[in-house]
Design an enzyme around this catalytic site. Sequence first.
Site, PDB file in Angstrom:
ATOM      1  N   TYR A  13      26.195  41.104  40.193  1.00 56.16           N
ATOM      2  CA  TYR A  13      27.270  41.158  39.195  1.00 56.16           C
ATOM      3  C   TYR A  13      28.533  40.401  39.598  1.00 56.16           C
ATOM      4  CZ  TYR A  13      24.620  44.994  37.002  1.00 56.16           C
ATOM      5  OH  TYR A  13      23.656  45.770  36.406  1.00 56.16           O
TER       6      TYR A  13
ATOM      7  N   PHE B 103      21.894  48.946  29.180  1.00 53.19           N
ATOM      8  CA  PHE B 103      22.124  48.626  27.767  1.00 53.19           C
ATOM      9  C   PHE B 103      21.862  49.851  26.895  1.00 53.19           C
ATOM     10  CE2 PHE B 103      21.419  43.714  27.971  1.00 53.19           C
ATOM     11  CZ  PHE B 103      22.728  43.551  28.404  1.00 53.19           C
TER      12      PHE B 103
ATOM     13  N   LEU C 127      23.674  51.162  24.804  1.00 54.00           N
ATOM     14  CA  LEU C 127      24.254  50.947  23.478  1.00 54.00           C
ATOM     15  C   LEU C 127      23.771  49.632  22.862  1.00 54.00           C
ATOM     16  CD1 LEU C 127      27.899  52.081  24.302  1.00 54.00           C
ATOM     17  CD2 LEU C 127      26.105  53.407  23.175  1.00 54.00           C
TER      18      LEU C 127
ATOM     19  N   GLY D 282      22.240  45.494  23.663  1.00 54.24           N
ATOM     20  CA  GLY D 282      22.693  44.425  24.543  1.00 54.24           C
ATOM     21  C   GLY D 282      22.538  43.064  23.924  1.00 54.24           C
TER      22      GLY D 282
END
Length: 266
Positions: free
Chosen positions: A57, A191, A193, A195
């Site tokens: 990340y 994800f 919610l 993506g």
Amino acid sequence: MSETISAAQAGTIALGDLTVNRIGLGTNRITNITDAHNLLKRALELGINFIDTAHYYGESEEGIGNALAPYDTGLVVATKGGATDASPQQLRRELEQSLKSLKKDQIDLYQLHRVDADIPLEVTMQALKSFQDEGLIKHIGLSEVTVEQLQQAMQVVPIVSVQNEYNVINRKHEALVDFCTQHQIVFIPWFPLGGLFGDTAKVEQRVANIASKLNVPTRQVALKWLLQRSPIILPIPGTLSPAHLEDNLRAATLELSEEDYAALSN
């Protein structure tokens, strides 16, 4: 009277011998800037004690380390390594970098980011077990695996968590969720919610009628569905917005009827 908002309202879940509140924070968009540091600190104020990141990340680990170290007792920071190369040598390099960036002596939960098609899974898991034996990591998890791969890894070392993409419209890992439920392995949906490829809009559309009926944001319905799907699910919605952070945690106290749950599950 002010509204109480806390991740503790979602209940707790056991990660090996660790216990965390059942809504965590995903940090794939967190960077090493003041606004991100403030969001992380606000998350802790709201009772979030499980933070998920990854070597892949970018600045996320460094941002977490600079914002939160030295860490509060009870805060679990999970990271991942081996996104593109899961050789033992590369995993060690990434683990050492993660420890440095996070300012930790031991990673609470270290997850294999992806199974490497070029390296036998047993070799990768033996490497992670050796890091665990050294005390560099406490618990081991996996990401984006099948039931068969999970079973294979479990033959080498105890696995406390699995992190796969899963939400109210992306249901391809139902069998894995059921397996994890049966074996008390925490399932961490990434994800949660929606993506990429318009999935967020699809999730919002799927839950829109129920969200309108309950007069709540769609994100709360989507998260509550996950919490009701199985007691071993630990959602980690990511956000850069303090307001969205609070909205996500309000899912913990949302009342989703069995009828509404069933309608979303079909």
